[in-house]
Design an enzyme around this catalytic site. Structure first.
Site, short mmCIF file in Angstrom:
data_model
loop_
_atom_site.label_atom_id
_atom_site.label_comp_id
_atom_site.label_asym_id
_atom_site.label_seq_id
_atom_site.Cartn_x
_atom_site.Cartn_y
_atom_site.Cartn_z
N PRO A 23 0.82 -1.21 0.00
CA PRO A 23 0.00 0.00 0.00
C PRO A 23 0.86 1.26 0.00
O PRO A 23 1.82 1.36 0.76
CB PRO A 23 -0.80 -0.12 1.31
CG PRO A 23 -0.01 -1.06 2.16
CD PRO A 23 0.67 -1.99 1.23
N THR A 25 0.29 5.56 -0.20
CA THR A 25 -0.40 6.83 -0.35
C THR A 25 0.31 7.64 -1.44
O THR A 25 1.52 7.80 -1.39
CB THR A 25 -0.35 7.59 1.00
OG1 THR A 25 -1.08 6.80 1.95
CG2 THR A 25 -0.94 8.98 0.90
N GLN A 98 -6.75 -0.89 0.86
CA GLN A 98 -6.32 -0.69 2.25
C GLN A 98 -7.19 0.36 2.93
O GLN A 98 -7.27 1.51 2.47
CB GLN A 98 -4.85 -0.24 2.33
CG GLN A 98 -4.39 -0.27 3.79
CD GLN A 98 -3.03 0.31 4.04
OE1 GLN A 98 -2.75 1.45 3.65
NE2 GLN A 98 -2.17 -0.45 4.70
N TYR A 177 -1.25 4.81 12.79
CA TYR A 177 -2.61 5.31 12.55
C TYR A 177 -3.58 4.73 13.59
O TYR A 177 -3.16 4.04 14.52
CB TYR A 177 -3.01 5.04 11.10
CG TYR A 177 -2.08 5.77 10.16
CD1 TYR A 177 -2.04 7.17 10.16
CD2 TYR A 177 -1.16 5.09 9.37
CE1 TYR A 177 -1.13 7.86 9.36
CE2 TYR A 177 -0.25 5.78 8.56
CZ TYR A 177 -0.24 7.16 8.57
OH TYR A 177 0.66 7.85 7.80
N ARG A 224 -2.69 -5.39 8.34
CA ARG A 224 -1.28 -5.00 8.30
C ARG A 224 -0.85 -4.49 9.68
O ARG A 224 -1.54 -3.65 10.27
CB ARG A 224 -1.07 -3.90 7.26
CG ARG A 224 0.40 -3.60 7.03
CD ARG A 224 0.64 -2.68 5.86
NE ARG A 224 1.88 -3.06 5.18
CZ ARG A 224 2.71 -2.22 4.59
NH1 ARG A 224 2.42 -0.94 4.53
NH2 ARG A 224 3.81 -2.64 4.03
C1 LIG Z 1 5.18 6.79 -1.15
C2 LIG Z 1 4.86 5.84 -0.04
C3 LIG Z 1 3.58 5.82 0.49
C4 LIG Z 1 3.24 4.90 1.50
N1 LIG Z 1 1.94 4.86 1.93
C5 LIG Z 1 1.54 3.83 2.74
C6 LIG Z 1 0.16 3.61 3.01
O1 LIG Z 1 -0.74 4.32 2.53
N2 LIG Z 1 -0.16 2.56 3.80
C7 LIG Z 1 0.80 1.72 4.34
O2 LIG Z 1 0.45 0.77 5.04
N3 LIG Z 1 2.12 1.92 4.10
C8 LIG Z 1 2.50 2.92 3.29
N4 LIG Z 1 3.83 3.06 2.96
C9 LIG Z 1 4.82 2.10 3.50
C10 LIG Z 1 5.08 0.98 2.51
O3 LIG Z 1 3.92 0.20 2.26
C11 LIG Z 1 6.21 0.03 2.96
O4 LIG Z 1 5.86 -0.60 4.17
C12 LIG Z 1 7.55 0.73 3.13
O5 LIG Z 1 7.79 1.67 2.10
C13 LIG Z 1 8.68 -0.29 3.12
O6 LIG Z 1 8.64 -1.03 1.89
P1 LIG Z 1 9.70 -0.79 0.71
O7 LIG Z 1 11.05 -0.97 1.33
O8 LIG Z 1 9.38 -1.88 -0.27
O9 LIG Z 1 9.51 0.58 0.16
C14 LIG Z 1 4.21 4.00 1.99
C15 LIG Z 1 5.51 4.04 1.48
C16 LIG Z 1 5.84 4.93 0.47
C17 LIG Z 1 7.24 4.91 -0.11
#
Ligand SMILES: Cc1cc2nc3c(=O)[nH]c(=O)nc-3n(C[C@H](O)[C@H](O)[C@H](O)COP(=O)(O)O)c2cc1C
Length: 352
Positions: A23, A25, A98, A177, A224
């Site tokens: 997920p 944002t 989500q 959250y 999550r």
């Molecule tokens: C641009 C961006 C937006 C994110 N928005 C959310 C979100 O809306 N909900 C959520 O559970 N995690 C959100 N995350 C966290 C990611 O889902 C993830 O847990 C985190 O980036 C680590 O994963 P990665 O190393 O693959 O980037 C966001 C991460 C990024 C980079």
């Protein structure tokens, strides 16, 4: 020996691979929370992931913490998601929405409604209200009616997600959250049945999941968690007891999956594997320097059933193919993570 490209069951679905779009944002929805054509293109581009989990989507107006995030609480929101779900399905993908209620991480300049939380404790920090960076407000401590209304909002949003043709919902109980605000003892000072002990702090999340499960079926519900996360001014002092209590109550429900984010200070993956008897989806966290290598290893070793990628999914619409063929990966551009433009959203190149 299992690998990322073996099919996997999630609820009643059979996914073609174990690579999940995490997920994210992205702030590209309309100001009123309506999902739009740009979002449909973005998600459809990523349909080769075994599963797409959408951006955090507010189940109620009061649960919106950020500018131009999508909602799932009006007919127009539902219609917008219907178009997105159908485009993803046409392209062969699967999509869970989500549900993200930001609780005390919000501002009434954004929503017109004072934020709510388990206790009247303001988080440190500031938030963009659409006009300015404003310090967080002290949330209204939720009374019994607020708790019931919040449960009803999650149920209503989950029913809308299914009515819109989405495959399921993920309850966002991570990253500071509202649900994690109940789990954490620095944001939850309640003395009623929702606070005071690990079991009681877990009750709010359990009740939300049970209510949503009753409404749409456990096979369509994931959750999550991020045990030990400190983002959004969270500080959990009884991590194992709290998440142990939570997982003891959720594990028997037969949910589609548990999605856990590893923290530098706490290995929620190892912790969860022992306590969860269903599908385990993992995210190895932002500090992991070898996301793809870790994903392969965790699946091969039988620790993870699915692995989610956020930044690499953002930058590589065809990430599953790139991993399969060991091709180079595009790098994410953090300057365009949260802008409300096409650039950095739908223009990452795919392999030809
Ligand atoms: C641009 C961006 C937006 C994110 N928005 C959310 C979100 O809306 N909900 C959520 O559970 N995690 C959100 N995350 C966290 C990611 O889902 C993830 O847990 C985190 O980036 C680590 O994963 P990665 O190393 O693959 O980037 C966001 C991460 C990024 C980079």
């Amino acid at each position: 020996m299992r690998e990322l490209f073996d099919a996997v069951r999630v609820g009643d679905l059979t996914l073609p691979n174990r690579i999940v779009m995490a997920p994210m944002t992205r702030n590209r929805a309309e100001v009123n929370g309506n999902p739009n054509e740009l979002m449909a293109r973005y998600y459809a581009q990523r349909s080769s992931f075994g599963l797409i989990i959408t951006e955090g989507t507010q189940p109620a107006a009061v649960g919106q913490g950020y500018f131009r995030t999508a909602g799932m609480h009006t007919d127009a929101h539902e219609d917008g998601w219907r178009k997105i779900a159908s485009r993803v399905h046409e392209a062969g993908g699967h999509i869970f929405v989500q549900l993200m209620h930001t609780g005390r991480i919000g501002h009434q300049e954004l929503t017109g409604i004072p934020p709510i939380g388990p206790s009247a404790i303001a988080p440190a920090g500031k938030v963009f209200t659409g006009k300015r960076m404003a310090p967080f407000e002290t949330p209204k401590a939720m009374g019994g009616a607020d708790i019931e209304a919040t449960k009803a909002a999650y149920v209503g949003a989950a029913l809308r997600a299914i009515a819109a043709g989405c495959d399921g919902v993920e309850i966002h109980s991570a990253n500071g959250y509202l649900p994690q605000q109940f789990l954490s003892d620095n944001s939850n000072h309640r003395t009623d049945e929702y606070g005071g002990s690990p079991e009681k702090r877990a009750s709010f999340v359990v009740e939300i999941v049970e209510a949503v499960t009753e409404a749409i079926g456990a096979a369509r519900v994931g959750i999550r968690i991020s045990p030990g996360a400190t983002v959004n001014d969270i500080l959990e002092s009884e991590i194992e007891a709290t998440y142990g209590a939570l997982l003891d109550r959720l594990s028997p429900l037969g949910l589609a999956y548990l999605h856990v984010i590893k923290q530098p200070s706490f290995d929620g993956i190892t912790f969860s594997r022992d306590r969860w008897n269903g599908s385990l989806m993992v995210n190895t966290g932002v500090d992991d320097q070898d996301k793809v290598g870790s994903a392969k290893r965790l699946v091969k070793d039988g620790i993870a059933d699915l692995v989610s990628f956020a930044r690499l999914a953002l930058a590589n619409p065809d990430l599953p193919r790139r991993i399969k063929e060991s091709r180079p990966l595009n790098s994410p551009d953090r300057n365009t993570f949260y802008t409300n433009e096409e650039a950095g959203y739908i223009d990452y190149p795919v392999l030809t």
